[in-house]
Scaffold this active site. Structure first.
Site, mmCIF file in Angstrom:
data_model
loop_
_atom_site.group_PDB
_atom_site.id
_atom_site.type_symbol
_atom_site.label_atom_id
_atom_site.label_comp_id
_atom_site.label_asym_id
_atom_site.label_seq_id
_atom_site.Cartn_x
_atom_site.Cartn_y
_atom_site.Cartn_z
ATOM 1 C CD GLU A 283 -3.081 -0.112 1.937
ATOM 2 O OE1 GLU A 283 -3.783 -0.245 2.270
ATOM 3 O OE2 GLU A 283 -2.807 0.041 3.460
ATOM 4 C CD GLU A 286 -2.284 1.293 -4.926
ATOM 5 O OE1 GLU A 286 -2.541 0.189 -3.838
ATOM 6 O OE2 GLU A 286 -3.423 1.490 -5.405
ATOM 7 C CB CYS A 303 -7.601 -3.705 5.241
ATOM 8 S SG CYS A 303 -6.640 -2.324 5.274
ATOM 9 C CB SER A 323 -5.403 1.403 -1.946
ATOM 10 O OG SER A 323 -4.219 -0.331 -1.740
ATOM 11 C CE LYS A 362 -11.091 -8.048 7.201
ATOM 12 N NZ LYS A 362 -10.699 -8.108 5.764
ATOM 13 C CD GLU A 365 -11.763 -9.279 2.332
ATOM 14 O OE1 GLU A 365 -11.499 -9.508 3.660
ATOM 15 O OE2 GLU A 365 -10.855 -8.649 1.870
ATOM 16 C CD GLU A 370 -13.976 -9.563 -6.469
ATOM 17 O OE1 GLU A 370 -14.923 -10.623 -6.170
ATOM 18 O OE2 GLU A 370 -13.765 -8.934 -5.065
ATOM 19 C CB CYS A 507 -10.493 -4.259 13.385
ATOM 20 S SG CYS A 507 -10.120 -4.276 11.714
#
Ligand SMILES: Cc1cc2nc3c(=O)[nH]c(=O)nc-3n(C[C@H](O)[C@H](O)[C@H](O)COP(=O)(O)O)c2cc1C
Ligand code: FES
Lengths: 578, 588, 135
Positions: A283, A286, A303, A323, A362, A365, A370, A507
């Protein structure tokens, strides 16, 4: 200040006090159900719909809901009149008369507020029995299970979904007896723009909204001799799980978690913090790349899966600003399924990755198409902190008295920068530590960027990095995220980087954590613990993680390079607002 | 005998059935006998509205009324009045105030039980032509307050008139305006509640369709009084004609400058928009209405805060009912004292009722507060259909209750109705006769409310459903005596603890019927109610009609032989009852 | 046509007052006859629209140039819909109920042309109302 009387007791309370709060001050308890007041977040569920808290105001024909009725000078309240008691019991009985009595096998058994209320009011018989609601259970999503038949219409979830998170998926539908909270037209959650942030789950008093349980699948994987099952643990889990075993909030139990996981039979125990360090390297690279090559700014962190789903649906025209980094859990999963797998002599499909996450999203996710390679998911099963707690309990492990042990190498090594991923502000602070050294080429002495810490919903800070004033924005809670994004869209704010976490507190306040019931003290303790871990570690910058460096050396090549792109970056799909 | 007479003879259903008289025929016969046919014509007319004194004969051109005319009086009237030109004094209509017989009606109209304020222009003017409204002094009330009164004075005038909200609650309109006017800030709203969701109520629709300008004018007056420059009419989409006429009226009013900027060059701006409601009953509740207008789910919220403090867009808002508004121009033009002189101590003015049920003259009536039910039913309503026994009146729709015989003489106003367990509501009055089943009636209303509940609060969402289920059980003879206790507990607790007016009043139909007709509930609970139809053998002519229509084929018998119903199979559908040509079927 | 003051409004009203006197007492000098027909939802549901059209047709057929048909709101006599009010100058306005389409011709012929009452349909106005036409 106003003078009032409660059950004959005179008391002076400030204006704008509710009767419920005033009663508490004189030691009078009034049962409540729909009421939810998360003071510290400024969240109040003010629907007053359950009518379980009604009290008698002398001289008024109708009873009033103590949870929302405000005091005024001369008010005279009886919380214990027969009229009030009858109505409360009646209303609770009514709720129970429309509730499936599967308490013994219910996910919320003994944690259900309706159940404890029935116990508190000692309901032993339902007088007016009748038809019960019958809706299909919505198991469409990979994260949340919605059982409308257990909905008591407290509307807390709706408050979270609409007012706090501004996702706008849940609202009351239909009329009369058939009213439930659901997405519009009662479509499946999976077809809606639900982000699976899990804040609805966190506040639901019953099991109408629960996180999908994946415990059974994990037991099954562990039971299969031919499976090689590895597990990773997210940063926020270790500062919260102890609460399920009577330990004080904020107790750091990293070593105990590792021991417990080994005892449960996992073949290797890795640390999502390793993935976090990896994320920061990617990150930060980037970000620096975008800053130095005139790329799109600001760059938004990616994230948080609920946040990802949120911007895909709510801001589909801005998909170029987040990102492209995968989240730490997925990065680590991808590395386990490639780099780690390499040294194992097994079929790829026999390697299973389980994640322990503070999060409901999550779970979804992990199942995103993908985020798989060769038809194998980067992560196979995601358990919430609570689920791990249940497994530990079921296995009879005395968690509180467990000895400590270390993560397996090399995917168990991590720095302080990774540890703070668990709290709002942490990701961006970690990225700043690395970006600083990348941009200036100098070593950063004081790694504590205090200006990025805190619990306010939206924070802004400028960090001087050499000649660059790095402008940073931070938001937690999706409602706050929306405000930030709208200001970017309107061109009224100019940031280089923005960190967003969907849950209040980040979190540590995730939808999969032990229930904190909005108590900000608990969140603060968890946050303190996170920063304590950071402080206690010898290395506090992600790019100093030797194992991560080794990984690049041996396997990935250059950060933000080709292989890294293939394994560690992703893309986004525009969605609709439904 | 000087001129040609016309006798208008009341032929209303009430007079016809109550007195079983065929006066018109009687008059014709006597006139023919006396060979006076060419001087007198006999015309049958509808009800005069004073059925209590019927039958009535009006003599034209002398313009006088004979009341309580009996068959035996015909001879005398024809002989004395028609032939000899002498008034028959003993039959003359007596002025209720002076107690004098009224010899010449001219100028002195007969005292009518109905007095129309809200409906004053309905049926008199073309609602689509603003000049007709202007011809009846339309917009002069607005012009006069703008010219002569400060907003505070308008509020004072309303307070003095003691007008109370006609939307059901009966809250003093002047006070509501005062609260709203006193709130700080200059963004305020006037809302006209035209949601009218009570089953059977249509007075607001009639006002909007017959006299839309009076509502617009009143809203502008309200806007001036409270300091609002925008008004909204929340009207149910099921009222297309009302919406159409309102739109025309608003357009014309703008054209004449009665709406818009700088009305009557006073500097006061006011305009009105229409918002359509989807027809949920609960959206008539003012907080739900406001949420619906804001694009949210039409759900009530707790009061306080009242709309007058935090209403539409969280701004001070005065929500008033259509009929309330329709009274206002008349109050301004005729004065607060005039209005306050009509009605009872605490309820001033008039109320429009929609009369329905087993009554002869079904329709809209407007009577001064304090009129008794007896007057409404027997004088204005023309009495019971087929002269059946009066059982009760259901007033206030799903929020109200029944009023039994013993309260027929209660002067109707907000307080008295509440006292006897009913409610003014929006003004539906359904008249029940001896054949009506009270428990079925209560079930009908509970079915309505449980369906129309917004579902927000527990007592209303689940409680009304449970009440309905118990009533359903009872009426199917599947209930038990315990059910009565449970029903009553539910009713009381729902009333005490529901969130909004809908839930708080939903149990009224049950509570009031249980109070006055407990025996009927008990009959069901102890299953003493005969639940099947039966055939009166003596009357049956064996035509087989009943057997042919019976859907469950439980009627047997051969042609020309009395039939029998197998009561174990009868589903009480009533088909046989309707089919029988000789009334040989007995109801359950 | 914007009205700018109360006096303008009062002037306008005075110029219009004839039609209301006709309807309330019949005391006018004008020779226009008006037939008011209740055209609210309730009236229309009972066929007032058909009656309205039929009245117009009959008036045209009989070439009655001084008769106007005007649609108004509801008088409240639901049990007698459709209702019409016939206002003849110099006579007390009279109400008729149940004037369905097929009664329209009879109404015009009897009441307006022949000037006799239409027995069976006559309805007595059974209410008083707040005066607004007098100052
Ligand atoms: C369930 C429910 C339905 C209501 N429906 C209506 C309605 O249809 N029309 C109306 O004017 N008021 C209705 N009301 C009353 C309104 O809440 C409000 O009191 C009224 O519009 C105020 O106007 P008023 O003061 O002129 O009566 C209803 C109230 C409740 C509780
Ligand atoms: S707790 Fe107060 S109404 Fe539900």
């Amino acid at each position: 200040m106003v003078n009032i009387k409660i059950n004959g007791i005179r008391i002076q309370v400030p204006d704008h006090t509710t009767v419920l709060e005033a009663a508490k001050k004189v030691g009078v308890h009034i049962p409540t159900l729909c009421h939810l007041k998360l003071d510290d977040f400024g969240i109040v569920n003010k629907v007053s719909s359950c009518r379980v808290c009604v009290v008698e105001e002398i001289g008024k024909p109708s009873l009033i809901p103590s949870c929302s009725a405000l005091v005024y000078e001369g008010m005279n309240i009886r919380t214990d009149s027969v009229k009030a008691l009858n109505a409360r019991r009646n209303n609770l009985e009514l709720l129970l008369s429309n509730h499936p009595f599967d308490c013994l096998t219910c996910a919320k058994n003994l944690q259900c507020e309706l159940q404890s209320l029935a116990n508190e009011l000692h309901i032993t018989e339902i007088h007016a029995k009748g038809e019960k609601m019958f809706y299909p259970i919505d198991k469409s999503s990979n994260a949340i299970v919605k059982d409308p038949n257990k909905c008591v219409m407290c509307r807390r979830c709706e408050t979270m979904c609409n007012e706090v998170q501004t996702v706008g998926v849940l609202s009351a539908i239909n009329r009369g007896f058939g009213v439930v909270v659901a997405p519009a037209f009662n479509i499946d959650l999976a077809d809606s723009s639900c982000t699976y942030c899990g804040q609805c789950v966190a506040v639901c008093p019953t099991a109408a909204l629960i996180a999908r349980s994946d415990i059974q699948k994990v037991w099954r994987a562990l039971a299969n001799e031919r499976r090689h099952v590895v597990v990773q643990v997210a940063p926020a889990v270790r500062v919260a799980i102890g609460e399920m075993f009577g330990m004080a909030p904020g107790t750091i139990s990293t070593g105990k978690v590792v021991t417990a996981l080994r005892r449960l039979g996992f073949d290797a125990v890795f640390d999502t913090n390793f993935g976090a360090d990896l994320t920061i390297i990617e990150e930060a690279n980037e970000l620096v790349h975008r800053i130095q090559h005139g790329g799109v700014l600001p760059m938004l962190t990616s994230c948080c899966p609920a946040w990802v789903k949120f911007f895909e649906h709510q801001f589909p025209d801005m998909l170029d600003i987040p990102s492209t980094c995968k989240s730490p859990q997925i990065m680590l999963g991808a590395i386990i399924k490639s780099y780690y797998l390499k040294n194992l002599d097994i079929l790829p499909r026999r390697l299973k990755v389980v994640s322990i996450m503070p999060c409901v999203a999550k779970k979804a996710e992990g199942a995103r198409p993908e985020l798989s390679k060769d038809e194998l998911n980067n992560v196979d099963y995601v358990l919430s902190t609570r689920e791990l707690g249940y497994m530990i309990k079921e296995a009879g492990i005395d968690f509180a008295n467990l000895e400590e042990s270390e993560f397996d190498n090399l995917l168990g090594e991590s720095t302080g920068a990774a540890a703070i991923f668990g709290t709002t502000g942490g990701v961006i602070e970690a990225a700043t530590r690395t970006a600083y050294e990348m941009i200036t080429g100098e070593s950063l002495g004081n790694v504590d960027f205090k200006q990025l810490r805190g619990l306010e919903g939206i924070r802004e800070a400028t960090v001087k990095i050499g000649s660059l004033d790095l402008k940073i924005g931070i938001a937690h809670g999706l409602g706050n995220a929306r405000k930030l994004l709208e200001s970017i869209k309107a061109g009224t704010s100019h940031f280089h980087a923005i960190e967003i976490m969907a849950c209040p507190g980040g979190c540590i306040g995730g939808g999969g954590q032990p229930y904190h019931h909005g108590n900000q003290e608990i969140l603060k303790k968890r946050q303190d613990a996170i920063y304590a871990i950071d402080k206690s570690l010898p290395r506090r910058k992600s790019h100093e993680n030797e194992m991560v460096l080794k990984l690049y050396d041996e396997y990935l090549g250059a950060p933000y390079g080709e292989k890294a792109h293939d394994l560690l970056h992703t893309c986004y799909t525009p969605g609709e607002r439904i | 005998m000087n001129s040609k007479y016309t006798l208008l003879v009341c032929d209303g259903a009430s007079c016809k059935t109550t007195h079983k008289a065929n006066l018109a025929a009687g008059f014709k016969k006597v006139i023919a006998e006396k060979k006076l046919g060419e001087f007198v014509s006999v015309v049958k007319t509808g009800c005069f509205g004073i059925c209590g004194q019927g039958p009535i004969v009006k003599v034209l051109p002398d313009d006088l009324l004979y009341v309580s005319v009996k068959q035996t009086d015909i001879e005398e009237i024809v002989e004395e009045h028609i032939k000899n030109g002498n008034v028959v004094k003993r039959l003359l209509y007596t002025d209720p105030f002076t107690q004098e017989p009224v010899e010449k009606q001219k100028g002195k109209k007969i005292y009518q039980k109905q007095f129309r304020i809200a409906l004053r222009n309905c049926g008199l003017i073309n609602p689509e032509d603003i000049t007709e409204y202007i011809a009846v002094r339309g917009y002069e009330a607005l012009a006069s307050v703008l010219a002569d009164k400060t907003p505070i004075e308008v509020v004072e005038l309303m307070k003095k008139s003691k007008l109370r909200g006609r939307g059901g609650g009966g809250f003093p309109t002047g006070l509501k305006w005062e609260f709203t006017a006193k709130q700080p800030g200059n963004e305020k709203y006037v809302i006209c509640n035209a949601d009218e969701g009570d089953p059977g109520a249509f007075m607001d629709r009639s006002v909007l369709e017959g006299d839309p300008h009076s509502v617009l004018e009143a809203m502008a007056i309200a806007g001036y009084a409270i300091g609002a420059s925008q008004g909204y009419i929340y009207v149910r989409a099921e009222y297309p004609l009302a919406i159409h006429r309102l739109n025309i009226a608003m357009e014309q009013a703008r054209e004449y400058g009665f709406l818009g900027k700088n009305i009557f060059s006073s500097g006061f701006d006011f305009d009105i928009d229409i918002r359509l409601g989807a027809g949920a009953f609960v959206c008539g509740e003012e907080t739900a209405l406001i949420h619906s207008m804001e694009g949210q789910r039409g759900e009530p919220t707790k009061k306080p805060p009242f709309p007058s403090v935090s209403g539409f867009r969280k701004k001070p808002t005065s929500v008033n009912n259509v009929e309330t508004f329709a009274n206002i121009p008349a109050i301004v033009l005729n004065g607060a004292d005039w209005f306050a002189s009509i009605g009872t101590e605490n309820s001033k003015g008039t109320k429009v009722f929609a009369l329905a049920g087993k009554i002869n003259n079904i329709g809209l009536v407007e009577v001064p507060m304090g009129t008794t039910l007896r007057e409404i039913i027997y004088d204005i309503g023309g009495g019971m259909v087929n002269n059946k026994e009066f059982k009760a009146v259901q007033s206030g729709g799903p929020s109200g209750g029944v009023i039994p015989k013993e309260h027929l003489d209660t002067p109707i106003d907000y307080e008295s109705l509440k006292q006897i367990g009913s409610m003014m509501g929006s003004g539906g009055l359904i008249v029940l006769d001896e054949d009506d089943d009270i428990v079925q009636l209560a079930k009908f209303y509970l079915d309505f409310t449980q369906d129309e509940s917004c579902g927000k609060c527990t007592p209303c969402r689940i409680g009304t459903k449970r009440m309905y289920e118990i009533l359903d059980r009872l009426t199917k003879l599947e209930g038990s005596p315990d059910d009565l206790d449970i029903l009553e507990d539910l009713a009381v607790n729902i009333k005490n603890s529901a969130l909004c007016g809908l839930g708080q009043s939903a149990p009224n139909p049950v509570l009031s019927t249980m109070e006055y007709f407990k025996d009927e509930y008990e009959a069901y609970a102890y299953r003493k109610v005969k639940h099947t139809y039966s055939i009166i053998t003596d009357k049956c002519i064996g035509c087989t009609k009943c057997a042919r229509v019976c859907p469950v084929e439980c009627i047997s018998g051969s042609v020309k032989v009395p039939h029998v119903i197998d009561e174990s199979l009868c589903i009480a559908c009533g088909a046989c009852y309707t089919a029988c040509p000789v009334n040989a079927i007995e109801k359950p | 046509m914007k009205i700018n003051s109360r006096s303008e409004l009062v002037e306008l009203r005075k110029s219009l007052s004839n039609k209301i006197t006709l309807r309330e007492s019949g005391a006018t000098t004008d020779d226009t006859i008006e037939i008011l027909i209740g055209m609210a939802t309730c009236g229309i549901a009972s066929g007032a629209k058909d009656t309205y059209n039929e009245l117009i047709t009959v008036i045209e057929d009989l070439n009655l140039t001084n008769v106007k048909v005007i649609s108004v709101g509801c008088l409240g006599y639901c049990y007698m819909e459709p209702t019409v009010q016939v206002c003849i100058p110099g006579e007390e306005p009279l109400l008729y109920g149940k004037i369905t389409k097929d009664k329209a011709f009879e109404l015009i012929e009897k009441v307006i042309v022949e000037r006799v009452y239409l027995s069976d349909n006559l309805l007595i106005r059974s209410f008083d109302k707040a005066g607004a036409s007098n100052e």
